[in-house]
Design a protein around this motif. Sequence first.
Motif, short mmCIF file in Angstrom:
data_model
loop_
_atom_site.label_atom_id
_atom_site.label_comp_id
_atom_site.label_asym_id
_atom_site.label_seq_id
_atom_site.Cartn_x
_atom_site.Cartn_y
_atom_site.Cartn_z
N VAL A 57 -5.25 -30.19 12.76
CA VAL A 57 -4.03 -29.40 12.71
C VAL A 57 -3.97 -28.53 11.45
O VAL A 57 -3.02 -28.59 10.69
CB VAL A 57 -2.77 -30.30 12.82
CG1 VAL A 57 -1.54 -29.47 13.08
CG2 VAL A 57 -2.94 -31.37 13.89
N MET A 58 -5.01 -27.78 11.24
CA MET A 58 -5.07 -26.88 10.08
C MET A 58 -4.88 -25.45 10.54
O MET A 58 -5.25 -25.09 11.64
CB MET A 58 -6.43 -26.97 9.39
CG MET A 58 -6.69 -28.26 8.70
SD MET A 58 -8.28 -28.09 7.85
CE MET A 58 -8.45 -29.72 7.22
N ARG A 65 -11.54 -22.60 4.22
CA ARG A 65 -11.76 -23.08 2.85
C ARG A 65 -12.46 -24.43 2.84
O ARG A 65 -13.41 -24.66 2.10
CB ARG A 65 -10.41 -23.16 2.12
CG ARG A 65 -9.79 -21.81 1.84
CD ARG A 65 -8.37 -21.92 1.34
NE ARG A 65 -8.31 -22.61 0.05
CZ ARG A 65 -7.17 -23.07 -0.47
NH1 ARG A 65 -6.02 -22.92 0.16
NH2 ARG A 65 -7.19 -23.67 -1.64
N VAL A 66 -11.98 -25.35 3.68
CA VAL A 66 -12.54 -26.70 3.74
C VAL A 66 -13.99 -26.64 4.25
O VAL A 66 -14.89 -27.25 3.66
CB VAL A 66 -11.67 -27.62 4.63
CG1 VAL A 66 -12.38 -28.91 4.97
CG2 VAL A 66 -10.33 -27.90 3.94
N LEU A 67 -14.22 -25.91 5.33
CA LEU A 67 -15.57 -25.83 5.89
C LEU A 67 -16.54 -25.17 4.91
O LEU A 67 -17.66 -25.65 4.73
CB LEU A 67 -15.57 -25.08 7.22
CG LEU A 67 -16.92 -25.02 7.93
CD1 LEU A 67 -17.39 -26.43 8.31
CD2 LEU A 67 -16.84 -24.13 9.16
N VAL A 91 -12.19 -31.93 1.18
CA VAL A 91 -13.49 -31.34 1.53
C VAL A 91 -14.26 -32.28 2.46
O VAL A 91 -15.02 -31.82 3.33
CB VAL A 91 -14.30 -30.98 0.27
CG1 VAL A 91 -15.71 -30.51 0.63
CG2 VAL A 91 -13.57 -29.92 -0.54
N ASP A 92 -14.05 -33.57 2.33
CA ASP A 92 -14.74 -34.54 3.18
C ASP A 92 -14.40 -34.34 4.66
O ASP A 92 -15.21 -34.64 5.53
CB ASP A 92 -14.37 -35.96 2.73
CG ASP A 92 -15.45 -36.98 3.07
OD1 ASP A 92 -16.63 -36.59 3.19
OD2 ASP A 92 -15.11 -38.17 3.18
N HIS A 96 -17.38 -34.21 7.37
CA HIS A 96 -17.41 -35.01 8.59
C HIS A 96 -17.45 -34.14 9.83
O HIS A 96 -18.08 -34.52 10.83
CB HIS A 96 -16.23 -35.97 8.62
CG HIS A 96 -16.35 -37.06 7.63
ND1 HIS A 96 -15.27 -37.71 7.09
CD2 HIS A 96 -17.44 -37.63 7.04
CE1 HIS A 96 -15.68 -38.63 6.22
NE2 HIS A 96 -17.00 -38.58 6.19
N GLN A 97 -16.79 -32.99 9.81
CA GLN A 97 -16.82 -32.09 10.97
C GLN A 97 -18.25 -31.69 11.29
O GLN A 97 -18.67 -31.73 12.44
CB GLN A 97 -15.97 -30.85 10.73
CG GLN A 97 -16.04 -29.84 11.85
CD GLN A 97 -15.72 -30.46 13.19
OE1 GLN A 97 -14.68 -31.08 13.36
NE2 GLN A 97 -16.63 -30.32 14.14
N ILE A 98 -19.00 -31.29 10.28
CA ILE A 98 -20.38 -30.88 10.52
C ILE A 98 -21.23 -32.05 10.99
O ILE A 98 -22.01 -31.92 11.94
CB ILE A 98 -20.97 -30.24 9.24
CG1 ILE A 98 -20.23 -28.95 8.92
CG2 ILE A 98 -22.47 -29.98 9.41
CD1 ILE A 98 -20.54 -28.38 7.55
#
Length: 169
Positions: A57-58, A65-67, A91-92, A96-98
């Motif tokens: 939900v970003m 920015r996070v990615l 950032v984690d 974790h997404q990747i």
Amino acid sequence: MTVLLETPGQTAYRDPRALLNAVRPYVKECTYNIFEAPGNEGSLWDREIALLMRDNVMVRDMAERVLGNAVMYLITAMERPEIHLGVGKTVDIGVHQIILDSPVYFAFCHLYNSGQYKHHAPLVVRRSDGLVLRTADVLREQGFDTDEELWAMDGADCSPCDDKVPDSH
């Protein structure tokens, strides 16, 4: 759009979007899901952003920015395995997404870790010894333009990985 500018022996700026998109030719598994399934209209970057927005939900700006900082971290962990690195909670999410998009992560490891899988071996207990801020310093030394706000907000609450596990981050 920012591009990678290099002079002999020196990198001026490394673009996380371009670095992630460069992985595309190396994705060999589940290619329908990665490239052709409904919702996959763009690049790998756009895919990972869409997944972050779906699951966390970003808004797009924060997801980017996070990615971007997650890509910086993963590449640095692969390029500098001798240094113990760690990310904060924010950032984690991108790291974790990747990793969870395993065909993309396998290809990422192939391209940026000499074809070797880079394990993710997190410690259970978070550290609060400044490792996150030291990690941001290392990323900058590697030619990345880190998001100071993201690294500072979790600077005292690190999600470190065990540097004693062979080839892990």
